[in-house]
Design an enzyme around this catalytic site. Sequence first.
Site, PDB file in Angstrom:
ATOM      1  N   ARG A 159      -8.700  -0.716   4.610  1.00  0.00           N
ATOM      2  CA  ARG A 159      -7.854   0.327   4.014  1.00  0.00           C
ATOM      3  C   ARG A 159      -6.491  -0.225   3.621  1.00  0.00           C
ATOM      4  O   ARG A 159      -5.867   0.284   2.698  1.00  0.00           O
ATOM      5  CB  ARG A 159      -7.618   1.472   5.020  1.00  0.00           C
ATOM      6  N   CYS A 191      -5.095  13.231  13.476  1.00  0.00           N
ATOM      7  CA  CYS A 191      -5.160  11.815  13.120  1.00  0.00           C
ATOM      8  C   CYS A 191      -5.218  11.011  14.417  1.00  0.00           C
ATOM      9  O   CYS A 191      -4.725  11.467  15.449  1.00  0.00           O
ATOM     10  CB  CYS A 191      -3.905  11.468  12.326  1.00  0.00           C
ATOM     11  N   ASP A 197       4.686   0.580  12.151  1.00  0.00           N
ATOM     12  CA  ASP A 197       3.524  -0.124  11.585  1.00  0.00           C
ATOM     13  C   ASP A 197       3.470  -1.591  12.014  1.00  0.00           C
ATOM     14  O   ASP A 197       2.512  -2.292  11.677  1.00  0.00           O
ATOM     15  CB  ASP A 197       3.535  -0.027  10.053  1.00  0.00           C
ATOM     16  N   LYS A 231       0.836  -1.208   0.000  1.00  0.00           N
ATOM     17  CA  LYS A 231       0.000   0.000   0.000  1.00  0.00           C
ATOM     18  C   LYS A 231       0.871   1.258   0.000  1.00  0.00           C
ATOM     19  O   LYS A 231       0.649   2.178  -0.792  1.00  0.00           O
ATOM     20  CB  LYS A 231      -0.892   0.002   1.255  1.00  0.00           C
ATOM     21  N   ASN A 232       1.872   1.295   0.905  1.00  0.00           N
ATOM     22  CA  ASN A 232       2.624   2.534   1.084  1.00  0.00           C
ATOM     23  C   ASN A 232       3.676   2.774  -0.003  1.00  0.00           C
ATOM     24  O   ASN A 232       4.340   3.811  -0.004  1.00  0.00           O
ATOM     25  CB  ASN A 232       3.263   2.573   2.476  1.00  0.00           C
TER      26      ASN A 232
END
Length: 417
Positions: free
Chosen positions: A397, A117, A305, A22-23
């Site tokens: 997500r 956030c 993460d 994803k990143n």
Amino acid sequence: MDKLRITGGKPLEGEVRVSGAKNAALPIMCAALLADKPLALSNVPQLTDISTAVKLLGQMGVAVERHADGRMTLDAKKITNRVAPYELVKTMRASVLVLGPLLARFGEARVSLPGGCAIGSRPVDQHIKGLQAMGAAITIEHGYMNARAERLRGTRIVMDMVTVTGTENLMMAAALAEGSTVLENAAREPEVVDLANCLVAMGACIEGAGTDVIRIEGVSSLSGTEHQVMPDRIETGTFLAAAAAAGGAIRLSGAAPESLDATLEKLRQAGAKIATGKDSIDLEMSGRPAAVSVRTAPYPGFATDMQAQLMALATVASGTAEITETIFENRMMHALELQRLGADITIHGTTAVVKGVRKLQGATVMATDLRASAGLVIAGLVAQGETLVDRIYHLDRGYEALERKFGALGARIERVH
Ligand code: EPU
């Protein structure tokens, strides 16, 4: 709202294929804005964040073709507006990655400020500071960053802290700037390297990606190319941590073992037997894991993460682990949910002291962000009885087909509506 129902206590056995990162995919998709020729990608994961990026780029005029097999073509020949609206930026902070490319190619961009956030304040001052140093005029009006520049000029930029998307934004901007840019204290994450490789294939001159000094010699235009997105190292690490906690033997194929050194080291310390191939990782675990302490750090240190997943592992380990978060100031919310499953955790500032217990018990828990959810899923897989993980839109997500992949490893996990 969808939930995941997990009945824990079963070891994991079998093989799963890792998805594209994803990143890495998000900044690379934004890089399409730098050229007027199509960028053809493969290994793009099917995630809601990727759909958000498609929407964001689509409303700017980028023609996006997305295929179920992970191929995607982005053609930014005709850009009709240079705005990233609040409605999209608030759902995905990575939207800020359009700022550098838009400014570099079109001399203007209007991008909503991301705002707060769940895991920390996450300002974007380094992105702004870097672009200003390259000659951009940036004002903040009505919650938007309005940026203008005739043509960005290369310069030396020393970043105050290591920022991944900050490095990526400035590297993309510098690729089309006049003259050379030196980014110091740059992020060394593998996703930065993947973006740099894609930019170089588009015609950019970049050296040093993967080190903390990146040199970019600006060119006047970039072209299209084909690029395969790197494997997701955090997805990989999540499955490995799950098998280390639940026990069993799993193989991850399509992985990039060299991007996971810090995680593999911690899992080995916990007692897992790990063997790596060129693009595969085998993990075998029997017995109770040993407690391992971790301290998050920019790459090549232990990834923030992966912090929630290692905390989940520590809840059932023998001994006491200290889990320290140094990147984000509020990334410990999962500790409170893990306590609801019977974990023994005390928080002292940014450190969680986790005393391993023999058993967790299933309960309903809810997640505050993507990786916290992943930690809760791991805890659910080892807990006795049923765990319901609420708010799994966070998981959607960033994890492709999570319940199908865990299901393929024999886990009792299903999505309930
Ligand atoms: N920071 C600033 N000013 C800036 C930029 C960053 O103070 O201008 C601070 C942040 O507040 C934070 C630290 O610097 O304390 C590092 O943040 P960074 O900018 O590196 O984070 P990011 O680029 O916004 C990316 C990933 C995150 C990951 C972090 C850290 C993407 C799209 N996101 O975020 O991924 O946690 O790097 O590795 O690449 C996730 O996938 O779940 C996720 C949150």
